[in-house]
Design a protein around this motif. Structure first.
Motif, PDB file in Angstrom:
ATOM      1  N   LYS A 197     -45.544 -24.502  22.806  1.00  0.00           N
ATOM      2  CA  LYS A 197     -44.827 -25.597  23.451  1.00  0.00           C
ATOM      3  C   LYS A 197     -43.664 -25.982  22.541  1.00  0.00           C
ATOM      4  CE  LYS A 197     -49.104 -27.404  25.492  1.00  0.00           C
ATOM      5  NZ  LYS A 197     -49.973 -26.397  24.833  1.00  0.00           N
ATOM      6  N   TYR A 198     -42.514 -26.213  23.130  1.00  0.00           N
ATOM      7  CA  TYR A 198     -41.314 -26.501  22.356  1.00  0.00           C
ATOM      8  C   TYR A 198     -40.602 -27.738  22.909  1.00  0.00           C
ATOM      9  CZ  TYR A 198     -41.769 -21.532  21.022  1.00  0.00           C
ATOM     10  OH  TYR A 198     -42.232 -20.304  20.587  1.00  0.00           O
ATOM     11  N   GLU A 199     -39.918 -28.434  22.017  1.00  0.00           N
ATOM     12  CA  GLU A 199     -38.958 -29.464  22.398  1.00  0.00           C
ATOM     13  C   GLU A 199     -37.563 -28.915  22.131  1.00  0.00           C
ATOM     14  OE1 GLU A 199     -41.007 -33.777  21.794  1.00  0.00           O
ATOM     15  OE2 GLU A 199     -40.236 -32.812  19.985  1.00  0.00           O
ATOM     16  N   ASN A 230     -36.369 -33.871  31.198  1.00  0.00           N
ATOM     17  CA  ASN A 230     -37.284 -34.989  30.960  1.00  0.00           C
ATOM     18  C   ASN A 230     -37.860 -35.576  32.248  1.00  0.00           C
ATOM     19  OD1 ASN A 230     -37.147 -34.958  28.120  1.00  0.00           O
ATOM     20  ND2 ASN A 230     -35.192 -36.062  28.161  1.00  0.00           N
ATOM     21  N   PHE A 270     -38.040 -29.702  27.544  1.00  0.00           N
ATOM     22  CA  PHE A 270     -39.247 -29.225  26.882  1.00  0.00           C
ATOM     23  C   PHE A 270     -39.631 -27.899  27.526  1.00  0.00           C
ATOM     24  CE2 PHE A 270     -40.640 -31.960  30.352  1.00  0.00           C
ATOM     25  CZ  PHE A 270     -41.652 -31.236  30.962  1.00  0.00           C
ATOM     26  N   GLN A 325     -43.922 -27.575  18.937  1.00  0.00           N
ATOM     27  CA  GLN A 325     -44.866 -28.668  18.765  1.00  0.00           C
ATOM     28  C   GLN A 325     -46.140 -28.179  18.085  1.00  0.00           C
ATOM     29  OE1 GLN A 325     -44.963 -29.981  22.951  1.00  0.00           O
ATOM     30  NE2 GLN A 325     -43.982 -31.855  22.270  1.00  0.00           N
ATOM     31  N   ARG A 335     -34.540 -35.359  22.528  1.00  0.00           N
ATOM     32  CA  ARG A 335     -35.111 -34.330  23.390  1.00  0.00           C
ATOM     33  C   ARG A 335     -34.461 -34.376  24.761  1.00  0.00           C
ATOM     34  NH1 ARG A 335     -41.257 -34.040  25.640  1.00  0.00           N
ATOM     35  NH2 ARG A 335     -40.302 -35.282  27.303  1.00  0.00           N
TER      36      ARG A 335
END
Length: 219
Positions: A35-37, A74, A48, A20, A45
């Motif tokens: 931060k990653y998805e 999620n 995360f 991100q 997605r």
């Protein structure tokens, strides 16, 4: 938690990891927590990831900094924990190369990513929870990309057959120069153990920090 991981990974042979954009880092050049998805092949997605460390590590030790990356679904339930100690990042110190531990579910070892000494190529071994070798990862001689994807091949232990890859996607001049974001794809056999698939995500994070953290990502 393992059931949640199993449902997602069971029929999956491709994982997309998108870092991100952090505007503060892009504008000021200050290292912030990554931060990653984590997405499926449809771009949806499913997880995360957030890196945990302190400001000192990020700004003075990057890209060899120690970290913990927590991966949650999620609903906010943590499903994978990735731990990386502070270690050397030079082929001249083969006794202190990179090693990364992946837990899934958190608290239960899923496997390890261990850097192998080689004077020319990036090489890693994927190990299971008992530290038994399972797969190899071999990168290219040059990781700059030059306006194209960079592939780290996932191979059998004999290094003869390729069964998958971790790819750093080149996504364009403007995106990479001004945001320094990372986009990766992981391709593995669909029947690979779900725990080893989790370890492959850890390997992707390690490759990102070792080879692309402070680069222009292909330029």
């Amino acid at each position: 938690t393992l059931t949640i991981l199993f449902i997602f990974f069971k029929q999956l042979d491709r994982i997309i990891i998108h870092q991100q954009v952090d505007l503060l880092e892009a504008i000021l050049g200050t290292e912030t927590s990554s931060k990653y998805e984590i997405k499926n092949h449809l771009g949806q997605r499913v997880y995360f990831a957030v890196e945990e460390n302190d400001c000192f590590d990020r700004n003075l030790c990057s890209p060899i900094r120690s970290f913990t990356i927590r991966i949650a679904d999620n609903m906010g339930r943590e499903v994978i924990t990735v731990n990386r100690p502070l270690r050397c990042n030079s082929c001249w110190f083969p006794c202190f190369l990179q090693e990364l531990e992946v837990q899934s579910p958190p608290g239960a070892i899923a496997g390890y990513v261990v850097q192998n000494w080689d004077p020319f190529l990036p090489k890693f071994t994927i190990q299971n929870e008992s530290k038994e070798d399972v797969l190899k990862i071999i990168g290219p001689y040059a990781t700059c990309g030059c306006f194209e994807d960079v592939d780290f091949e996932v191979k059998a232990l004999n290094e003869m057959s390729t069964i998958g890859k971790i790819s750093k996607y080149w996504s364009g001049f403007v995106n990479n120069v001004f945001t320094n974001t990372a986009n990766f794809g992981i391709q593995v056999p669909v029947d690979l153990d779900v725990r080893i698939k989790a370890v492959m995500i850890g390997a992707c994070f390690l490759i990102d920090l070792m080879f692309f953290e402070n680069s222009l990502d292909g330029l």
